[in-house]
Design a protein around this motif. Structure first.
Motif, mmCIF file in Angstrom:
data_model
loop_
_atom_site.group_PDB
_atom_site.id
_atom_site.type_symbol
_atom_site.label_atom_id
_atom_site.label_comp_id
_atom_site.label_asym_id
_atom_site.label_seq_id
_atom_site.Cartn_x
_atom_site.Cartn_y
_atom_site.Cartn_z
ATOM 1 N N GLU A 107 0.816 -1.216 0.000
ATOM 2 C CA GLU A 107 0.000 0.000 0.000
ATOM 3 C C GLU A 107 0.853 1.270 0.000
ATOM 4 N N GLN A 108 2.019 1.188 0.622
ATOM 5 C CA GLN A 108 2.842 2.381 0.705
ATOM 6 C C GLN A 108 3.932 2.395 -0.366
ATOM 7 N N GLY A 109 3.862 1.458 -1.294
ATOM 8 C CA GLY A 109 4.798 1.486 -2.413
ATOM 9 C C GLY A 109 6.161 0.885 -2.139
ATOM 10 N N TYR A 110 6.289 0.089 -1.086
ATOM 11 C CA TYR A 110 7.560 -0.580 -0.825
ATOM 12 C C TYR A 110 7.504 -2.029 -1.297
ATOM 13 N N ARG A 111 8.675 -2.565 -1.597
ATOM 14 C CA ARG A 111 8.785 -3.978 -1.904
ATOM 15 C C ARG A 111 9.322 -4.706 -0.685
ATOM 16 N N VAL A 112 9.035 -6.001 -0.602
ATOM 17 C CA VAL A 112 9.512 -6.803 0.526
ATOM 18 C C VAL A 112 10.384 -7.945 0.026
ATOM 19 N N VAL A 113 11.609 -8.003 0.511
ATOM 20 C CA VAL A 113 12.449 -9.168 0.245
ATOM 21 C C VAL A 113 12.298 -10.109 1.434
ATOM 22 N N LEU A 114 11.867 -11.315 1.158
ATOM 23 C CA LEU A 114 11.571 -12.266 2.227
ATOM 24 C C LEU A 114 12.747 -13.188 2.484
ATOM 25 N N CYS A 115 13.082 -13.340 3.752
ATOM 26 C CA CYS A 115 14.171 -14.231 4.126
ATOM 27 C C CYS A 115 13.704 -15.136 5.257
ATOM 28 N N ASN A 116 13.972 -16.413 5.138
ATOM 29 C CA ASN A 116 13.541 -17.391 6.128
ATOM 30 C C ASN A 116 14.790 -18.036 6.726
ATOM 31 N N THR A 117 15.013 -17.854 8.025
ATOM 32 C CA THR A 117 16.288 -18.341 8.578
ATOM 33 C C THR A 117 16.220 -19.766 9.111
ATOM 34 N N ASP A 118 15.002 -20.312 9.265
ATOM 35 C CA ASP A 118 14.916 -21.638 9.892
ATOM 36 C C ASP A 118 15.607 -21.662 11.242
ATOM 37 N N GLU A 119 15.571 -20.567 11.944
ATOM 38 C CA GLU A 119 16.206 -20.467 13.275
ATOM 39 C C GLU A 119 17.727 -20.637 13.215
#
Lengths: 328, 328
Positions: free
Chosen positions: B87-99
């Motif tokens: 909604e605010q025009g940002y992109r999200v890079v998703l990272c999953n660390t698996d702890e």
DNA sequence: CTGAAAGCGCTTACAG
DNA sequence: CTGAAAGCGCTTACAG
């Protein structure tokens, strides 16, 4: 923050040489290479990916557009793809369309403007012109779970018709004679195919289809199931069109007071984590989600590397998990 | 693909002017503005975000690092953050660390090199030096769900001690006298806090703590619960340390043949989608996940906009959802 | 094997 | 209000 020039100055070479070391260009002499490496380490230099992307006109980022990240099927797919991407040094930009064609269009445009190297797309809609525009730009797209209309896109699918047909047959073979279906959205291929599979199986034995629309959503499925139960006192079997709807359907069944499997037998398409937990444990057709997501990622990578020109389509089969909700 | 120069040529202006139109600079005359807009539309021009990022030394991308995306709590947080960002025009890079602390370190470095504008982090480990290095670069970090050791990071937390204490008291108040706890990982603050809350409540009434370690994982929790049941025939209550472990614990209880709530009462911390579905429906302490994730995003944005200098910590409370697993 | 130079597509002081 | 020019941090033909 150090840049390539600081490293070059520190190592007493040109920035071109630093760049060559960074990119493992074999033409750099071992001594110079070592000196540059030392400077990089000493200054804690990390190359600016944005500058690199601008110069090379490509990024190390892949776009992942899913239709509903809270659906455990897609959550697992996201996890699988993210993990595979990490191992190969790619970043993943995550986009969730909530089944909205407008969000899909907007995200495809954003990803193209970000110059992602490829896109894995669970399409909210298949006839999006933006898909073709992105393909025109040379950005490969792999469709996951559902097809898109542009044949240049690869696709990783499951055989939803067969799954729904087999699910219905499973109930028929257990002597159920009044079997309902909680359908997803018919605008979406998955929804149509599963409905069609159910209809095929019913036709085979001359039973009349009884269909309620659950819209791929838990709350809608709950109301739809309640209505189905109310309007069809003889109902003795239900096939549920996906995992989210199974929550709603189970809730409605619980509230109705009908016993499972004695009064009503139940088969779910999709096998969510809670399928084995509910009482009685739900018999379900599971998608090989991990394998599918992995295949989609591999397809995308082989496209990016231009190892392949011809579009490919892979179709996976569901796996029946017999539990307790259909009786012995 | 058209660039700013093609648009400038088409509109018969300089690229500086096109840039001003793009950035809504008020100094452009209405006529020129209209002409440029028309050219943009006609050519289908979309500005190259990478070039913009390089020039402005910042991106429109935020990094989101979660410890386990398949945990429904975090899945919902991811969805909330992605949606707000969109909604605010940002992109999200998703990272999953698996702890994994190593994956966390690596991802923090990658995100810094990508010049993300800010990071929301569910820390796999709190004492990661990389966190401080990223903060040194001026990239704000908001810790979600768990604290980090650098006090420059904002934090959005829940009161896990109170939740576990209240969960245990809930069983004590219902007359249970032999109450076990399925603990998460004690290296993680959430795990420690919940364990501590349980211990506090047990101490208050002079009951002996009975603890099994479920490692925040379904399979480990299943084994741990089975052992707990075997070793403590008098066990009449269990508090389960998080949602994933509740699947394993429920499975073990089912296999043991003990009746819930007659033989054993059950309270879960976290309220997964299946809590209401299992039989009997599970009483649980729910986190206000959506509100938390939204708060984290707002905090990050206000940091990015430099509206705030002082680090903030927000603590949310759990909400008790009374269902059937503790009896009447 | 190495360096000087051009250029990726933008933005932004500076000058007028 | 508008433009020429510099520059963000890289990579890569080109020349030697």
């Amino acid at each position: 923050m150090p840049n390539i020039k600081s490293v070059a100055a520190h190592a007493n070479v040109s920035s071109a040489t630093v760049s060559r070391v960074l990119n493992n260009d074999p033409r750099v002499s071992p001594e110079v290479r070592a000196r540059v490496r030392a400077s990089i380490a000493e200054l804690g230099y990390r190359p600016n990916r944005i500058a690199r992307s601008l110069r090379k006109q490509t990024s190390e980022t892949i776009g992942l557009i899913v239709s509903d990240i809270e659906n455990p099927h897609f959550t697992r797919a996201v996890r699988t793809i993210e993990s595979a991407a990490y191992e190969q040094g790619y970043r993943v930009v995550l986009c969730n369309t909530d089944e909205s064609p407008e969000k899909q269009k907007s995200y495809l445009e954003v990803l193209a403007a970000e110059q992602v190297i490829g896109i894995i797309l669970v399409p909210a809609t298949s006839d999006d012109l933006t898909i073709s525009q992105v393909l025109d730009l040379g950005v490969p797209i792999v469709a996951l779970d559902r097809t898109v209309d542009d044949e240049r896109a690869d696709a990783v699918l499951t055989d939803n018709v067969t799954a729904a047909r087999e699910a219905t047959r499973h109930l028929i073979n257990r002597g159920r004679t009044c079997i309902g279906f909680i359908a997803g959205r018919s605008e979406i291929r998955t929804g149509r195919d599963r409905l069609y599979g159910y209809q095929l199986a019913m036709e085979e034995v001359g039973q009349e289809p009884i269909i309620a629309t659950g819209g791929f959503r838990m709350d809608i499925a709950q109301r739809a199931t309640a209505e189905l139960l109310r309007d069809n006192p003889d109902l003795d079997g239900v096939v549920i069109g996906n995992n989210l709807m199974s929550i709603g359907a189970l809730q409605a069944l619980k509230e109705s007071g009908r016993r499972v499997p004695e009064d009503i037998a139940l088969v779910g398409i999709d096998d969510p984590p809670w399928a084995a937990l509910v009482s009685p444990a739900m018999t379900a057709f599971a998608q090989p989600t991990h394998a599918m997501a992995h295949a989609a990622f591999e397809m995308l990578i082989s496209r990016i590397r231009k190892e392949r020109v011809v579009p490919r389509e892979m179709v996976f089969q569901f796996e029946l998990k017999v539990r307790e909700s259909c009786g012995g």
